[in-house]
Enzyme design. Structure first.
Site, PDB file in Angstrom:
ATOM      1  N   ASP A   1       0.844  -1.195   0.000  1.00  0.00           N
ATOM      2  CA  ASP A   1       0.000   0.000   0.000  1.00  0.00           C
ATOM      3  C   ASP A   1       0.880   1.244   0.000  1.00  0.00           C
ATOM      4  O   ASP A   1       2.105   1.170   0.198  1.00  0.00           O
ATOM      5  CB  ASP A   1      -0.912   0.004   1.226  1.00  0.00           C
ATOM      6  CG  ASP A   1      -2.068   0.998   1.111  1.00  0.00           C
ATOM      7  OD1 ASP A   1      -2.224   1.618   0.048  1.00  0.00           O
ATOM      8  OD2 ASP A   1      -2.802   1.149   2.102  1.00  0.00           O
ATOM      9  N   LYS A   2       0.240   2.378  -0.208  1.00  0.00           N
ATOM     10  CA  LYS A   2       0.886   3.689  -0.178  1.00  0.00           C
ATOM     11  C   LYS A   2      -0.012   4.646   0.579  1.00  0.00           C
ATOM     12  O   LYS A   2      -1.241   4.508   0.569  1.00  0.00           O
ATOM     13  CB  LYS A   2       1.111   4.174  -1.605  1.00  0.00           C
ATOM     14  CG  LYS A   2       1.479   5.658  -1.749  1.00  0.00           C
ATOM     15  CD  LYS A   2       0.266   6.504  -2.072  1.00  0.00           C
ATOM     16  CE  LYS A   2       0.621   7.986  -2.197  1.00  0.00           C
ATOM     17  NZ  LYS A   2      -0.608   8.811  -2.296  1.00  0.00           N
ATOM     18  N   HIS A   3       0.588   5.606   1.248  1.00  0.00           N
ATOM     19  CA  HIS A   3      -0.208   6.606   1.967  1.00  0.00           C
ATOM     20  C   HIS A   3       0.457   7.963   1.842  1.00  0.00           C
ATOM     21  O   HIS A   3       1.681   8.076   1.885  1.00  0.00           O
ATOM     22  CB  HIS A   3      -0.348   6.239   3.443  1.00  0.00           C
ATOM     23  CG  HIS A   3      -1.296   7.140   4.172  1.00  0.00           C
ATOM     24  ND1 HIS A   3      -2.641   6.887   4.245  1.00  0.00           N
ATOM     25  CD2 HIS A   3      -1.087   8.308   4.841  1.00  0.00           C
ATOM     26  CE1 HIS A   3      -3.231   7.845   4.930  1.00  0.00           C
ATOM     27  NE2 HIS A   3      -2.315   8.723   5.301  1.00  0.00           N
ATOM     28  N   SER A   4      -0.363   9.003   1.706  1.00  0.00           N
ATOM     29  CA  SER A   4       0.129  10.372   1.639  1.00  0.00           C
ATOM     30  C   SER A   4      -0.260  11.123   2.901  1.00  0.00           C
ATOM     31  O   SER A   4      -1.341  10.904   3.459  1.00  0.00           O
ATOM     32  CB  SER A   4      -0.466  11.087   0.419  1.00  0.00           C
ATOM     33  OG  SER A   4      -0.195  12.484   0.473  1.00  0.00           O
TER      34      SER A   4
ATOM     35  N   THR B   1      -9.092  11.287  -0.287  1.00  0.00           N
ATOM     36  CA  THR B   1      -9.357  10.298  -1.339  1.00  0.00           C
ATOM     37  C   THR B   1     -10.804   9.813  -1.293  1.00  0.00           C
ATOM     38  O   THR B   1     -11.446   9.637  -2.332  1.00  0.00           O
ATOM     39  CB  THR B   1      -8.390   9.115  -1.203  1.00  0.00           C
ATOM     40  OG1 THR B   1      -7.043   9.595  -1.349  1.00  0.00           O
ATOM     41  CG2 THR B   1      -8.652   8.061  -2.267  1.00  0.00           C
TER      42      THR B   1
ATOM     43  N   ARG C   1      -9.441  15.507  15.339  1.00  0.00           N
ATOM     44  CA  ARG C   1      -8.244  16.274  14.962  1.00  0.00           C
ATOM     45  C   ARG C   1      -8.558  17.275  13.854  1.00  0.00           C
ATOM     46  O   ARG C   1      -8.028  18.388  13.843  1.00  0.00           O
ATOM     47  CB  ARG C   1      -7.138  15.337  14.475  1.00  0.00           C
ATOM     48  CG  ARG C   1      -6.447  14.543  15.576  1.00  0.00           C
ATOM     49  CD  ARG C   1      -5.577  13.453  14.975  1.00  0.00           C
ATOM     50  NE  ARG C   1      -4.591  13.990  14.064  1.00  0.00           N
ATOM     51  CZ  ARG C   1      -4.144  13.332  12.975  1.00  0.00           C
ATOM     52  NH1 ARG C   1      -4.614  12.144  12.679  1.00  0.00           N
ATOM     53  NH2 ARG C   1      -3.233  13.880  12.207  1.00  0.00           N
TER      54      ARG C   1
ATOM     55  N   SER D   1      -1.878   7.567  13.438  1.00  0.00           N
ATOM     56  CA  SER D   1      -3.082   7.484  12.617  1.00  0.00           C
ATOM     57  C   SER D   1      -2.818   6.703  11.336  1.00  0.00           C
ATOM     58  O   SER D   1      -3.562   5.780  10.983  1.00  0.00           O
ATOM     59  CB  SER D   1      -3.581   8.890  12.273  1.00  0.00           C
ATOM     60  OG  SER D   1      -4.701   8.826  11.426  1.00  0.00           O
TER      61      SER D   1
ATOM     62  N   LYS E   1      -3.855   2.128  10.866  1.00  0.00           N
ATOM     63  CA  LYS E   1      -4.690   1.584   9.788  1.00  0.00           C
ATOM     64  C   LYS E   1      -3.896   0.604   8.933  1.00  0.00           C
ATOM     65  O   LYS E   1      -4.420  -0.435   8.500  1.00  0.00           O
ATOM     66  CB  LYS E   1      -5.242   2.713   8.926  1.00  0.00           C
ATOM     67  CG  LYS E   1      -6.221   3.628   9.638  1.00  0.00           C
ATOM     68  CD  LYS E   1      -6.899   4.588   8.686  1.00  0.00           C
ATOM     69  CE  LYS E   1      -5.994   5.677   8.171  1.00  0.00           C
ATOM     70  NZ  LYS E   1      -5.720   6.717   9.181  1.00  0.00           N
ATOM     71  N   LYS E   2      -2.640   0.940   8.672  1.00  0.00           N
ATOM     72  CA  LYS E   2      -1.835   0.083   7.802  1.00  0.00           C
ATOM     73  C   LYS E   2      -1.491  -1.231   8.494  1.00  0.00           C
ATOM     74  O   LYS E   2      -1.487  -2.295   7.857  1.00  0.00           O
ATOM     75  CB  LYS E   2      -0.565   0.824   7.388  1.00  0.00           C
ATOM     76  CG  LYS E   2      -0.817   2.114   6.628  1.00  0.00           C
ATOM     77  CD  LYS E   2      -1.786   1.943   5.472  1.00  0.00           C
ATOM     78  CE  LYS E   2      -2.052   3.235   4.741  1.00  0.00           C
ATOM     79  NZ  LYS E   2      -3.077   3.093   3.686  1.00  0.00           N
TER      80      LYS E   2
END
Length: 435
Positions: free
Chosen positions: A80-83, A120, A168, A183, A187-188
């Site tokens: 996966d990827k997260h920004s 997203t 937040r 955070s 999730k990951k």
């Protein structure tokens, strides 16, 4: 466990032990804390910070507050990827299907907009029928059969983070390194990943405006994730201007569909998407080198395979099967579209990316309060990149608004967010570093 005592201790700068953090997060997940208590805890962390041990404890407590996904029956690497969030950042929408087309399984748990940044999930909700919170069986089925699924947090996946995340957003505590780290990674970890690539934004449109702070955040994320057993790296990318030439929800979704279908390429967006695809493929062992991986990603795009993956994912999650071919049939358009003229002739030298994100919210494309409804139609498109030569009166963007008055206000605001100079500016690399 007395919540106010934990809040007080963190407010006073004490280091919390893992047991206290687990107790606080368990109470949060169970609904036993008020929003005031959650906000006070978040603000105490924002001001006083957390040690590495506290961040690890917070991350694990949030990951363990719900279910952990299992992918034993999928014979692909789980990645996966997260920004960390930006303006015009729709990389995930293209990256997930590209990575899946190259042999990865991508169970992408995404979020809504935070502060001035777009989310997203908000973009995906511009697709009629798309289910952002499918049940666990459907999520698993889509990942297995389509190769990727981009969804939101379900009530059973890191539920403590879901509640903290929402608070937040409305308490000015988004840009806290411990809270961002916990955070993202909770999730990951709960998603059962094997590898993870992180996009840490830096610039005036990012939560980390300072390069040094961005590097600290990237290091925190990478160290905590690797320590938890997920192979992780981070790219630091520039957010001193919108990444794509669109900022909004439906307008960014159109940008994504045009990208996947080969109808357009945004230079900066193209660079970032391919760089992350390459990093994911190399990290997962699918490709031996970045050059080989980038070649695979380009082939997935040019062959149409990535577009097919995206179309299948959308269809399986309840959206229209012909979305890529016929975006205008399904994505609502704003009733007013108005060009934004350049105030003078010269070079687009700088912009306030955060201000552009706030202008999208002012149009109705984001939230000031948790209960706000988003107008998915509004935003900006055809944003010219910095370094472009313009003449006075030439459009530098197109406003999409609900009415003429909103369009006028947004156009005036956007023009103020750009600085035009007589001299050509130096260009800034979109990828600033790797951690």
């Amino acid at each position: 466990m007395i919540p106010q005592e934990i809040i007080r201790r963190k407010r006073d700068g004490d280091e919390l032990d893992a047991a206290d953090i687990r107790s606080f997060i368990a109470a949060l997940a169970a609904g036993r804390l008020s929003e005031g208590q959650i906000g006070a805890f978040a603000m105490a962390v924002w001001f006083k910070g957390m040690s590495r041990a506290e961040i690890v404890a917070l991350t694990l407590a949030m990951a363990d507050s719900g279910d952990r996904l299992q992918w034993a029956d999928i014979d692909r690497p789980i990645a996966d990827k997260h920004s960390t969030g930006g303006v015009g950042d729709n990389v995930s929408l293209m990256l997930a299907p590209i990575a899946a087309a190259c042999g990865l399984a991508v169970p992408m748990i995404s979020g809504r907009g935070l502060g001035h940044t777009g989310g997203t999930l908000d973009k995906l909700e511009s697709i009629p029928g798309y289910r952002i919170t499918p049940d666990a069986d459907l999520f698993h089925k889509v990942v297995k059969e389509a190769g990727c699924a981009i969804i939101g947090q379900t009530g059973t996946l890191a539920p403590a983070d879901g509640r903290l995340y929402a608070v937040r957003d409305v308490t000015a505590t988004v840009d806290s390194i411990p809270l961002i780290t916990a955070s993202i990674l909770s999730k990951k970890l709960a998603a059962g990943l094997e590898t993870l690539v992180l996009d840490v934004k830096v610039g005036n449109g990012a939560f980390m405006a300072d390069r040094g702070q961005a590097e600290i955040l990237a290091q925190s994320l990478v160290e905590v994730a690797n320590g938890a057993g997920v192979k992780t790296s981070a790219l630091i990318t520039d957010m001193n201007q919108p990444l794509a030439d669109s900022a909004g929800n439906a307008v960014e979704m159109r940008n994504c569909l045009d990208f996947l279908a080969g109808r357009k390429r945004d230079t900066r967006l193209d660079i970032v998407v391919l760089a992350f695809a390459a990093e994911m493929l190399v990290k997962s062992g699918i490709a031996a080198s970045p050059d080989e991986a980038e070649g695979m990603a380009r082939q997935a795009l040019s062959s149409g395979k990535a577009a097919e993956v995206f179309a299948r994912m959308v269809s399986m999650l309840g959206g229209p099967s012909d979305l890529i071919e016929n975006p205008d049939r399904h994505l609502a358009r704003a009733p007013v579209e108005k060009p934004v003229p350049a105030a003078r002739s010269g070079w687009l030298a700088a912009c306030d990316a955060r201000g552009i994100g706030v202008s999208v919210i002012d149009l109705g494309g984001g939230r000031r309060h948790r209960s706000d409804r988003i107008d998915h139609r509004v935003g900006f498109s055809e944003l010219l990149p910095l370094g472009t030569r313009v003449t006075a009166g030439e459009p530098i963007a197109l406003v999409h608004a609900a009415d003429e008055a909103a369009a006028e206000r947004a156009a005036a605001a956007l023009a103020m967010h750009y600085r035009i100079t007589d001299d050509k500016p130096e260009t800034t690399p979109v990828i600033a570093g790797l951690v």
